[in-house]
Design a protein around this motif. Sequence first.
Motif, PDB file in Angstrom:
ATOM      1  N   GLU A 215       7.057   8.063 -10.828  1.00  0.00           N
ATOM      2  CA  GLU A 215       7.426   9.256 -11.586  1.00  0.00           C
ATOM      3  C   GLU A 215       8.712   9.846 -11.028  1.00  0.00           C
ATOM      4  O   GLU A 215       8.911   9.877  -9.811  1.00  0.00           O
ATOM      5  CB  GLU A 215       6.320  10.313 -11.516  1.00  0.00           C
TER       6      GLU A 215
ATOM      7  N   ARG B 165       8.912   7.977 -16.443  1.00  0.00           N
ATOM      8  CA  ARG B 165       7.733   7.352 -15.872  1.00  0.00           C
ATOM      9  C   ARG B 165       7.846   5.836 -16.007  1.00  0.00           C
ATOM     10  O   ARG B 165       8.349   5.331 -17.014  1.00  0.00           O
ATOM     11  CB  ARG B 165       6.452   7.820 -16.581  1.00  0.00           C
TER      12      ARG B 165
ATOM     13  N   ARG C 109      12.477  14.922  -7.890  1.00  0.00           N
ATOM     14  CA  ARG C 109      11.183  14.689  -7.258  1.00  0.00           C
ATOM     15  C   ARG C 109      10.724  13.294  -7.649  1.00  0.00           C
ATOM     16  O   ARG C 109      10.537  12.985  -8.831  1.00  0.00           O
ATOM     17  CB  ARG C 109      10.134  15.711  -7.702  1.00  0.00           C
TER      18      ARG C 109
ATOM     19  N   ARG D 211       7.829  10.324  -7.115  1.00  0.00           N
ATOM     20  CA  ARG D 211       6.445  10.091  -6.701  1.00  0.00           C
ATOM     21  C   ARG D 211       6.034   8.692  -7.121  1.00  0.00           C
ATOM     22  O   ARG D 211       6.360   8.239  -8.224  1.00  0.00           O
ATOM     23  CB  ARG D 211       5.513  11.124  -7.336  1.00  0.00           C
TER      24      ARG D 211
ATOM     25  N   TYR E 248       2.450   6.085  -6.850  1.00  0.00           N
ATOM     26  CA  TYR E 248       1.046   6.050  -6.437  1.00  0.00           C
ATOM     27  C   TYR E 248       0.287   4.944  -7.147  1.00  0.00           C
ATOM     28  O   TYR E 248       0.713   4.449  -8.205  1.00  0.00           O
ATOM     29  CB  TYR E 248       0.365   7.397  -6.701  1.00  0.00           C
TER      30      TYR E 248
ATOM     31  N   SER F 248       0.009   6.550  -1.920  1.00  0.00           N
ATOM     32  CA  SER F 248       0.988   7.347  -2.646  1.00  0.00           C
ATOM     33  C   SER F 248       2.076   7.843  -1.708  1.00  0.00           C
ATOM     34  O   SER F 248       1.908   7.864  -0.481  1.00  0.00           O
ATOM     35  CB  SER F 248       0.314   8.547  -3.331  1.00  0.00           C
ATOM     36  N   VAL F 249       3.198   8.240  -2.311  1.00  0.00           N
ATOM     37  CA  VAL F 249       4.288   8.860  -1.572  1.00  0.00           C
ATOM     38  C   VAL F 249       4.964   9.852  -2.505  1.00  0.00           C
ATOM     39  O   VAL F 249       5.037   9.641  -3.720  1.00  0.00           O
ATOM     40  CB  VAL F 249       5.296   7.802  -1.057  1.00  0.00           C
ATOM     41  N   ASP F 250       5.457  10.963  -1.943  1.00  0.00           N
ATOM     42  CA  ASP F 250       6.082  12.030  -2.726  1.00  0.00           C
ATOM     43  C   ASP F 250       7.309  12.512  -1.950  1.00  0.00           C
ATOM     44  O   ASP F 250       7.194  12.878  -0.777  1.00  0.00           O
ATOM     45  CB  ASP F 250       5.084  13.180  -2.913  1.00  0.00           C
ATOM     46  N   ARG F 251       8.468  12.506  -2.604  1.00  0.00           N
ATOM     47  CA  ARG F 251       9.703  12.858  -1.899  1.00  0.00           C
ATOM     48  C   ARG F 251      10.663  13.592  -2.839  1.00  0.00           C
ATOM     49  O   ARG F 251      10.691  13.330  -4.042  1.00  0.00           O
ATOM     50  CB  ARG F 251      10.381  11.587  -1.382  1.00  0.00           C
ATOM     51  N   ARG F 252      11.476  14.480  -2.281  1.00  0.00           N
ATOM     52  CA  ARG F 252      12.507  15.186  -3.047  1.00  0.00           C
ATOM     53  C   ARG F 252      13.873  14.746  -2.551  1.00  0.00           C
ATOM     54  O   ARG F 252      14.078  14.440  -1.375  1.00  0.00           O
ATOM     55  CB  ARG F 252      12.364  16.692  -2.916  1.00  0.00           C
TER      56      ARG F 252
END
Length: 212
Positions: A84, A103, A172, A174, A176, A199-203
């Motif tokens: 995403e 997406r 952003r 993401r 997962y 999962s990983v989430d980064r800005r």
Amino acid sequence: MEVVTSFHLLLGWRPGILGRMLTVLALLWAVSMGAAAQTSVLLTELRGERAPDGLYVSAQLKFDLSGAVEEALGKGIPVYFVAEADVFRERWYWSDAHVASARRYMRVSYQPLTRRWRLSSSSEPLSNAGLGVNLGQYYDSLPDTLAAVQRLSQWKVADASNLDADARYSLRFRFYLDSSQLPRTMQLGNIGPSEWNLSVDRRLDIPPEAGK
């Protein structure tokens, strides 16, 4: 509790404040080690590039599948991944404005008859029946398939019409493993959540165009 017991034996533990403090420290250490073990995704590269026709993202991930996930794949159960990207315009006077989203849905499946692996990808959700327009590629091994999943190259996430050359943006990103796409019987069964928690989430900051 084995960690706590080891601390007690090593330090000659006796009841008291010191003993209670050591017990708490040992428990905190054990919990932190368990949490670290569940963090299985590394985002080794994340880049945003402006182009005349929009904003492109490239990313490189690194992760290993748990034994439960590999076992499911070997039984012919497809596994789904989602990437995403959401783009926000920075505003000093208010909260950042959401300007674009993208997406990418990916499905990894094993073909027993050909003994090959298939990676299907689409900008729309992939149904269990495999309906809809999607791109499919075949690989000879699971590592080769995962290497393709872990590499996103020049993925367009925003059109030029959504971007101003002199504005600053944030992205952003993401990625997962989507366990909600598992068969209903598996979702209701006794599967270990940590084995499917990937999962990983980064800005990422996107500066104005050069010279603006």
